[in-house]
Structures are given as structure tokens and as C-alpha cells.
Design an enzyme around this catalytic site. Structure first.
Site, PDB file in Angstrom:
ATOM      1  CG  HIS A  71      39.789  35.537  43.252  1.00  0.00           C
ATOM      2  ND1 HIS A  71      38.761  35.165  44.085  1.00  0.00           N
ATOM      3  CD2 HIS A  71      40.448  36.539  43.903  1.00  0.00           C
ATOM      4  CE1 HIS A  71      38.800  35.901  45.181  1.00  0.00           C
ATOM      5  NE2 HIS A  71      39.824  36.735  45.102  1.00  0.00           N
ATOM      6  CD  GLU A  72      43.996  37.981  42.752  1.00  0.00           C
ATOM      7  OE1 GLU A  72      43.933  39.227  42.766  1.00  0.00           O
ATOM      8  OE2 GLU A  72      43.852  37.282  43.774  1.00  0.00           O
ATOM      9  CG  HIS A  93      39.644  41.167  43.090  1.00  0.00           C
ATOM     10  ND1 HIS A  93      38.498  41.459  43.795  1.00  0.00           N
ATOM     11  CD2 HIS A  93      40.207  40.090  43.699  1.00  0.00           C
ATOM     12  CE1 HIS A  93      38.369  40.578  44.780  1.00  0.00           C
ATOM     13  NE2 HIS A  93      39.385  39.740  44.741  1.00  0.00           N
TER      14      HIS A  93
END
Length: 214
Positions: free
Chosen positions: A23-24, A27
Site C-alpha cells: 500500500h505505502e 503511493h
């Protein structure tokens, strides 16, 4: 099947770490692609989970959720720093940077679903079948939860960022002012049991989509 403490930790540890890392990192990759190298320069554009772990949100909170009977799985990582003003088109590109995290979780959920299919098929009768199947189920669950949770239209969640990016400027400004209170709104929804009720139908939709594409 009732699992003890060590078994629960063993089953959930890797899926949780992979979910928050993907997820990170997503980003960070999206931010760099659209012009902001902040996360890259800080070493956050990586799939090394150590760079993304928050001691409370990534370890303590998910562990408590796993141990508490009937608890709603919840957790978070250190947010990737994004300088939206550095993006080539801040308002437009914000939505893609925000959407990258939930999309990464969707991809991870599909991968875990494939692993589950492999475990329950090719490994039939193998000693690794049950542990791998349980881990795959955990991987599907945590990634679907993170995807749907982060798409709630509450700043600073990804869904809030996306909402701000698509609204006209005067409405976007009003929504963005909610950001300092977003975390407290989320905790209140969690404490009252409303969060699970809000997320449940959307989680079922995502689960149905995963079954459809497989």
C-alpha cells in the site's frame, strides 16, 4: 479451527506486513511518477516492510484485533510523505497517488486468492496445505479491509484525497478542512461498531469481484 496465540501470529504476520508495504510503496511509486520525489528521497519507495512499520498501527493494533474474539481487523503503517504541490498537476494527480494504495491492496488480495486456490488444490493432503490456506485467507481479508477502509471519503484517507481531487474547488476546500478530525471520526466509527457495518457491504462486493476475475 481454534488457533493459539503463536499460530495466530504466524498466520497473520506476513499478510499484514505485505499488505501495508504494498500500500505505502504504491503511493511512493505513484508520487514519483507524477513528479514528487519526496518519498523516494526518504527511502520510502521500497518493498522493505521495515521502512513502513509503525509500532502501534502495524504491530500492536492488528495483534490486539487478532487476539480479541470477534474484533474488527484494523491497523495502519507510517504514511508515505507526499508533497502534493510538487506534483505536475496537483489537483488531478492527487487522485492517482491516492488511488495507488487501494489498487495495490486489490492486486495483493487477488494474489492471495490465487495462493489459496493453489493451497486447496495442488497441495491437497500436503502438510503445508492448511497453514498456507489460512495465511492466504488472512491475506485476502487484510487487503480487502485496507482497500475498502482507505476508500472511505474521509480526509486524510485515500478516499478523502480522491474526493477532494474530483470536487469543484469551493467544495474541495470544505472537504479538506475535515482532515484534522478524520482520524477521530474513524476511531469513533470503530468504537461504536459502525465502521464494520459501513464497510461490510463494500467488502462483500470486492470479494465477489475477486471471485469473478478468478
Amino acid at each position: 479451527m481454534e488457533l493459539n496465540l503463536i499460530q495466530n501470529i504466524a498466520i497473520w504476520a506476513l499478510p499484514v506486513l505485505f499488505a501495508i508495504t504494498a500500500h505505502e510503496a504504491a503511493h511512493a511509486y505513484a508520487a514519483k511518477k507524477f513528479g514528487d520525489p519526496t518519498a523516494f528521497l526518504l527511502g520510502r519507495m521500497t518493498f522493505n516492510p521495515i521502512k513502513h512499520i509503525d509500532p502501534i498501527g502495524t504491530i500492536v493494533l492488528p495483534l490486539l484485533c487478532v487476539l480479541l474474539p470477534g474484533g474488527f481487523l484494523f491497523g495502519y503503517a507510517k504514511p508515505v510523505p507526499v508533497n502534493f504541490e510538487a506534483l505536475r498537476n496537483p489537483k488531478r494527480d492527487m487522485r492517482w497517488v491516492a488511488a495507488a494504495g487501494p489498487l495495490a491492496n486489490l492486486a495483493m488480495a487477488i494474489i492471495w486468492a490465487l495462493i489459496f486456490r493453489f493451497a486447496t488444490g495442488a497441495l491437497d493432503g500436503n502438510a503445508f496445505q492448511l497453514p498456507l490456506a489460512l495465511m492466504a485467507q488472512a491475506g485476502i481479508q487484510i487487503n480487502v479491509v485496507l482497500m475498502v477502509l482507505n476508500l472511505l471519503p474521509i480526509p486524510p484517507l485515500d478516499g478523502g484525497r480522491i474526493l477532494v481531487s474530483v470536487l469543484p474547488n469551493h467544495l474541495a476546500y470544505k472537504v479538506s478542512r475535515v482532515e484534522p478530525y478524520g482520524f477521530f471520526i474513524l476511531i469513533a466509527l470503530l468504537a461504536t461498531g459502525l465502521l464494520g457495518k459501513i464497510l461490510a457491504p463494500f467488502m462483500h462486493l470486492v470479494m465477489g469481484f475477486i471471485q469473478l476475475v478468478l
